[in-house]
Design a protein around this motif. Structure first.
Motif, PDB file in Angstrom:
ATOM      1  N   SER A  70      55.142  35.555  35.700  1.00 21.55           N
ATOM      2  CA  SER A  70      55.312  36.914  35.171  1.00 21.55           C
ATOM      3  C   SER A  70      54.154  37.305  34.265  1.00 21.55           C
ATOM      4  O   SER A  70      53.647  38.432  34.337  1.00 21.55           O
ATOM      5  N   LEU A  71      53.719  36.382  33.414  1.00 19.71           N
ATOM      6  CA  LEU A  71      52.569  36.658  32.537  1.00 19.71           C
ATOM      7  C   LEU A  71      51.301  36.925  33.342  1.00 19.71           C
ATOM      8  O   LEU A  71      50.493  37.784  32.972  1.00 19.71           O
ATOM      9  N   VAL A  73      51.126  38.186  36.458  1.00 17.45           N
ATOM     10  CA  VAL A  73      51.257  39.528  37.053  1.00 17.45           C
ATOM     11  C   VAL A  73      50.985  40.589  35.990  1.00 17.45           C
ATOM     12  O   VAL A  73      50.234  41.547  36.233  1.00 17.45           O
ATOM     13  N   GLU A  74      51.581  40.431  34.823  1.00 20.23           N
ATOM     14  CA  GLU A  74      51.385  41.402  33.746  1.00 20.23           C
ATOM     15  C   GLU A  74      49.917  41.479  33.338  1.00 20.23           C
ATOM     16  O   GLU A  74      49.384  42.569  33.094  1.00 20.23           O
ATOM     17  N   GLY A  75      49.250  40.331  33.246  1.00 20.03           N
ATOM     18  CA  GLY A  75      47.836  40.314  32.877  1.00 20.03           C
ATOM     19  C   GLY A  75      46.964  41.019  33.902  1.00 20.03           C
ATOM     20  O   GLY A  75      46.053  41.772  33.539  1.00 20.03           O
ATOM     21  N   ARG A  77      47.915  43.384  35.983  1.00 24.51           N
ATOM     22  CA  ARG A  77      48.210  44.825  35.892  1.00 24.51           C
ATOM     23  C   ARG A  77      47.519  45.449  34.688  1.00 24.51           C
ATOM     24  O   ARG A  77      46.978  46.552  34.780  1.00 24.51           O
ATOM     25  N   ARG A  78      47.573  44.739  33.561  1.00 26.74           N
ATOM     26  CA  ARG A  78      46.937  45.249  32.337  1.00 26.74           C
ATOM     27  C   ARG A  78      45.445  45.486  32.550  1.00 26.74           C
ATOM     28  O   ARG A  78      44.860  46.409  31.982  1.00 26.74           O
ATOM     29  N   ALA A 102      59.407  41.043  38.132  1.00 25.88           N
ATOM     30  CA  ALA A 102      58.159  41.358  37.432  1.00 25.88           C
ATOM     31  C   ALA A 102      57.032  41.706  38.397  1.00 25.88           C
ATOM     32  O   ALA A 102      56.002  42.229  37.983  1.00 25.88           O
TER      33      ALA A 102
END
Length: 125
Positions: A70-71, A73-75, A77-78, A102
């Motif tokens: 999840s981290l 994927v979030e990174g 996207r960011r 996520a």
């Protein structure tokens, strides 16, 4: 050529499986960049962007797969990178559900075939 970044997450040091997946992906025509064991998610994100990866493959058998995937994927996207993340390994069912929610593209548990994994990477890219 389709470029894939592979990495082991967390404290898991068992990398035979991910290296075998890398070999099968390379034999299927992918360019594979294997980062190694115990790689921080920020490093995975940085390398995926720097190398213009078409997909990221993550592996963890010691728990924490959902959290770290999840981290990642979030990174991505960011940073504005639309790179599919495929994850393999073991975690609690709720954590697998969380990482899928996520945005993880695909999860492989124990017993997934190499053919299934290679096909999923092909379809993701």
């Amino acid at each position: 050529m389709t470029r894939v970044v592979l990495a082991k997450l967390g404290l898991d040091g068992h990398d035979v499986g991910v290296r075998l997946i890398g070999k099968h992906l390379a034999n299927a025509g992918f360019e594979v960049i294997y980062l190694g064991k115990r790689i921080p998610t920020a490093t995975i994100v940085h390398v995926a962007i720097q190398e213009d990866a078409d997909a990221v493959g993550l592996s963890c058998l010691s728990g924490g797969l959902g959290h770290f995937a999840s981290l990642t994927v979030e990174g991505l996207r960011r940073e504005g990178a639309d790179v599919p993340v495929l994850a393999g390994g073991i975690d609690e069912p709720a954590e697998i559900e969380r990482m899928m929610a996520a945005g993880v593209h695909r999860h492989f548990g124990p017993g997934a075939s190499m053919e299934e994994i290679v096909t999923a990477f092909r379809e993701a890219t």
